[in-house]
Design a protein around this motif. Sequence first.
Motif, short mmCIF file in Angstrom:
data_model
loop_
_atom_site.label_atom_id
_atom_site.label_comp_id
_atom_site.label_asym_id
_atom_site.label_seq_id
_atom_site.Cartn_x
_atom_site.Cartn_y
_atom_site.Cartn_z
N GLY A 186 0.79 -1.22 0.00
CA GLY A 186 0.00 0.00 0.00
C GLY A 186 0.82 1.27 0.00
N VAL B 212 3.15 4.50 -1.29
CA VAL B 212 3.29 5.44 -2.39
C VAL B 212 4.78 5.53 -2.72
CG1 VAL B 212 3.13 7.87 -3.07
CG2 VAL B 212 1.23 6.77 -1.89
N ARG C 146 1.25 -3.76 -5.46
CA ARG C 146 0.32 -3.25 -4.44
C ARG C 146 0.56 -1.78 -4.08
NH1 ARG C 146 0.94 -7.44 0.32
NH2 ARG C 146 3.14 -7.23 -0.31
N LEU C 147 1.27 -1.07 -4.91
CA LEU C 147 1.45 0.36 -4.67
C LEU C 147 0.11 1.09 -4.80
CD1 LEU C 147 4.69 1.15 -6.72
CD2 LEU C 147 4.49 1.03 -4.23
N THR C 148 -0.05 2.16 -4.03
CA THR C 148 -1.27 2.97 -4.12
C THR C 148 -1.05 4.26 -4.88
OG1 THR C 148 -0.79 3.96 -1.96
CG2 THR C 148 -2.23 2.02 -2.00
N GLY C 149 0.18 4.52 -5.32
CA GLY C 149 0.44 5.72 -6.11
C GLY C 149 1.91 5.85 -6.44
N LEU D 29 -2.57 2.32 -11.63
CA LEU D 29 -1.69 3.01 -10.70
C LEU D 29 -1.87 4.53 -10.83
CD1 LEU D 29 0.70 2.85 -8.65
CD2 LEU D 29 2.23 3.05 -10.64
N ALA E 283 -1.51 11.22 -1.00
CA ALA E 283 -0.48 10.31 -0.50
C ALA E 283 -0.26 10.43 1.00
CB ALA E 283 0.84 10.60 -1.23
N SER F 185 -0.56 7.19 3.38
CA SER F 185 0.06 5.94 2.92
C SER F 185 1.52 5.89 3.35
CB SER F 185 -0.02 5.83 1.40
OG SER F 185 -1.36 5.83 0.95
#
Length: 311
Positions: free
Chosen positions: A70, A72, A93-96, A121, A140, A143
Motif C-alpha cells: 500500500g 506510495v 500493491r502500490l497505491t500511487g 496506478l 499520499a 500511505s
Amino acid sequence: MHDDTTRFMADVIEGLGASPKRLPPKYFYDAAGSALFLDITRLDEYYVTRAELEILGRYATDIASHVPAGAVLVEFGSGASTKIRKLLDALPRLTGYVPVDISVELLAQEADELHRDFPALPVWPIATDFTTEFALPAAATHSPKVGFFPGSTIGNFEPHEAEHFLACAAHTLGPGSAFIVGVDLEKSPATLHAAYNDAAGITARFNLNMLTRIRRELDAHIDPQGFRHHAFYNTDARRIEMHLVATRAQTVHVDGHSFQFADGESIHTENSYKYTPARFAELAARAGWQTEASWTDAQGLMSVHALRCRC
C-alpha cells in the motif's frame, strides 16, 4: 520573468562570477539535455544504467521486500522511466507513484506513458527541484512512503550536500519510510574515464548543451563553440569532474554582467563522487537513514541500497 528563469539567471551570474567558475548540474536537463542523457545511458562505455538495471532485475523481489504494502513510491529526479518499470513490475500493491523532476517536458511525457502502461496506478507528477523539500500530494498523506533515487545522481552532490539531500528526503518521506538509492562504486580510473569521454562525443554535447541553454533562455552572449568538454578522475577526491574549457580568451555577457575568460580557463559543471558501500552507509546514517540491505551487479560496478528512516 518566470520564477524558474529568475533562479536560473541568478545561479548563472553567481556561478560565472565565482572563482573558480562553476554552473549547477541541474541545468543540464532541459528537453535537449534530457534527450542527450538518455542517449548517454545507452552507450557501451556508460556502465551505470546497464549495471543498475541488472541489479534491479536480478534482485527485484528482494528489493520489494523492503517496501510495505500500500505504499506510495516517490522517485526523485525521475527522468526516463526505464528503471522505475523494473520496480513497478515487482510492486503491484502500490497505491500511487509520484515522479519528481525539474524537466517539465520529460516529466509529462513519462507520466503519460506510465499511466497508459499501468492504468490502475495513480500517477501524480511534481515538477520541482527535487534537491529541496517539497510537499507530496494530499492523496499520499496517509500511505507509507518509499523513495527511489537511482543512477549515480547522489554522487553529483558534494558529500555534505548529499547528506543534506538525504535529510531533506527523510523529512519529505517521513519516519519509518524506505529509500531505495543507487550508488556508483569506486573502480578503475580507466573505466571511469571512458564512461565520461565516450567515443561518439555524446557526453561532450550534453555538457556543452548547458551553454546553448544559457544563450537561448537567458539571452546571453556566449558561444558554445568557444568551449570544449573535459572530464577526468580526481583520485584524491574520489570523483569524476566535468568542465567546460575555454578554447580562447573571450568575454561572456549575461543580463548586463560581463565575465572574462582566459584561454584554457574552465567552468566546473559537475562532480560524480564514487563510494564504497561502507562509506555510503556511514553518510546515510548521518542523515538519519539505516542501511537494511545492499546489492551489486556481477562486476561490482554499481550498488543499490535499501535504507530505512530512523529520524
